[in-house]
Motif scaffolding. Sequence first.
Motif, PDB file in Angstrom:
ATOM      1  N   UNK A 106      10.679   4.577  -2.590  1.00 25.33           N
ATOM      2  CA  UNK A 106       9.432   4.446  -3.340  1.00 25.33           C
ATOM      3  C   UNK A 106       8.264   5.079  -2.589  1.00 25.33           C
ATOM      4  N   UNK A 107       8.266   5.010  -1.272  1.00 24.77           N
ATOM      5  CA  UNK A 107       7.217   5.666  -0.483  1.00 24.77           C
ATOM      6  C   UNK A 107       7.276   7.177  -0.673  1.00 24.77           C
ATOM      7  N   UNK A 108       8.474   7.733  -0.681  1.00 25.17           N
ATOM      8  CA  UNK A 108       8.641   9.159  -0.928  1.00 25.17           C
ATOM      9  C   UNK A 108       8.149   9.534  -2.325  1.00 25.17           C
ATOM     10  N   UNK A 109       8.481   8.713  -3.302  1.00 26.18           N
ATOM     11  CA  UNK A 109       8.032   8.946  -4.678  1.00 26.18           C
ATOM     12  C   UNK A 109       6.504   8.933  -4.773  1.00 26.18           C
ATOM     13  N   UNK A 110       5.874   7.930  -4.183  1.00 29.54           N
ATOM     14  CA  UNK A 110       4.412   7.809  -4.246  1.00 29.54           C
ATOM     15  C   UNK A 110       3.740   8.946  -3.490  1.00 29.54           C
ATOM     16  N   UNK A 111       4.282   9.303  -2.319  1.00 25.26           N
ATOM     17  CA  UNK A 111       3.711  10.399  -1.541  1.00 25.26           C
ATOM     18  C   UNK A 111       3.728  11.699  -2.332  1.00 25.26           C
ATOM     19  N   UNK A 112       4.859  12.011  -2.948  1.00 25.60           N
ATOM     20  CA  UNK A 112       4.960  13.261  -3.712  1.00 25.60           C
ATOM     21  C   UNK A 112       4.052  13.242  -4.934  1.00 25.60           C
ATOM     22  N   UNK A 113       3.964  12.110  -5.602  1.00 21.89           N
ATOM     23  CA  UNK A 113       3.085  12.017  -6.772  1.00 21.89           C
ATOM     24  C   UNK A 113       1.620  12.172  -6.381  1.00 21.89           C
ATOM     25  N   UNK A 114       1.230  11.628  -5.230  1.00 18.07           N
ATOM     26  CA  UNK A 114      -0.146  11.794  -4.763  1.00 18.07           C
ATOM     27  C   UNK A 114      -0.445  13.245  -4.410  1.00 18.07           C
ATOM     28  N   UNK A 115       0.514  13.969  -3.886  1.00 22.91           N
ATOM     29  CA  UNK A 115       0.318  15.385  -3.549  1.00 22.91           C
ATOM     30  C   UNK A 115       0.248  16.250  -4.809  1.00 22.91           C
ATOM     31  N   UNK A 116       0.820  15.791  -5.906  1.00 23.03           N
ATOM     32  CA  UNK A 116       0.793  16.573  -7.146  1.00 23.03           C
ATOM     33  C   UNK A 116      -0.524  16.423  -7.898  1.00 23.03           C
ATOM     34  N   UNK A 117      -1.210  15.319  -7.704  1.00 23.67           N
ATOM     35  CA  UNK A 117      -2.474  15.097  -8.417  1.00 23.67           C
ATOM     36  C   UNK A 117      -3.586  15.923  -7.784  1.00 23.67           C
ATOM     37  N   UNK A 118      -4.426  16.484  -8.610  1.00 25.01           N
ATOM     38  CA  UNK A 118      -5.569  17.228  -8.046  1.00 25.01           C
ATOM     39  C   UNK A 118      -6.556  16.237  -7.400  1.00 25.01           C
ATOM     40  N   UNK A 119      -7.148  16.689  -6.308  1.00 23.54           N
ATOM     41  CA  UNK A 119      -8.113  15.833  -5.606  1.00 23.54           C
ATOM     42  C   UNK A 119      -9.435  15.850  -6.354  1.00 23.54           C
ATOM     43  N   UNK A 120     -10.047  14.682  -6.412  1.00 20.43           N
ATOM     44  CA  UNK A 120     -11.338  14.551  -7.084  1.00 20.43           C
ATOM     45  C   UNK A 120     -12.428  14.382  -6.059  1.00 20.43           C
ATOM     46  N   UNK A 121     -13.516  15.071  -6.245  1.00 24.97           N
ATOM     47  CA  UNK A 121     -14.675  14.938  -5.342  1.00 24.97           C
ATOM     48  C   UNK A 121     -15.618  13.906  -5.935  1.00 24.97           C
ATOM     49  N   UNK A 122     -16.170  13.102  -5.062  1.00 27.36           N
ATOM     50  CA  UNK A 122     -17.117  12.074  -5.527  1.00 27.36           C
ATOM     51  C   UNK A 122     -18.508  12.453  -5.151  1.00 27.36           C
TER      52      UNK A 122
END
Length: 122
Positions: A106-122
């Motif tokens: 699950x850590x591998x799954x979450x890590x890869x999904x986070x890398x696929x999402x574009x980063x948002x600037x605040x």
Amino acid sequence: MSVRTALLHITSVIGAIIGYGCLAAFLILIGVQLSGWFRQGEWMHVGMGDGIRVTLVRCCVRDVAAGHFAGFLQWWASPVSWLGLHKVFEVIPASLAVFAVSIAGNSLFIYCRDRLRPRQSF
């Protein structure tokens, strides 16, 4: 689609399969142990060694097999060296080991999904 994106997608799918598959195996194993405890009043210990032996017999080693897995299975049945390692595998519960693999998947799954999402600037 870039190669990096494709690899992240494939790795996230593999992580999800490992993570959720092992979580299901963990829940099934705990359920079997609980049902035995409710019926007989004693907790049935299932060690990592039991899981290793069953897995090797079912998937990798036949009755007249030769090779590394067969040699390992013979060592597992009657160890003559590395006795401490054998004892560790017998003592550690299989449910704990399967749950740890589930967390890693699950850590591998979450890590890869986070890398696929574009980063948002605040």
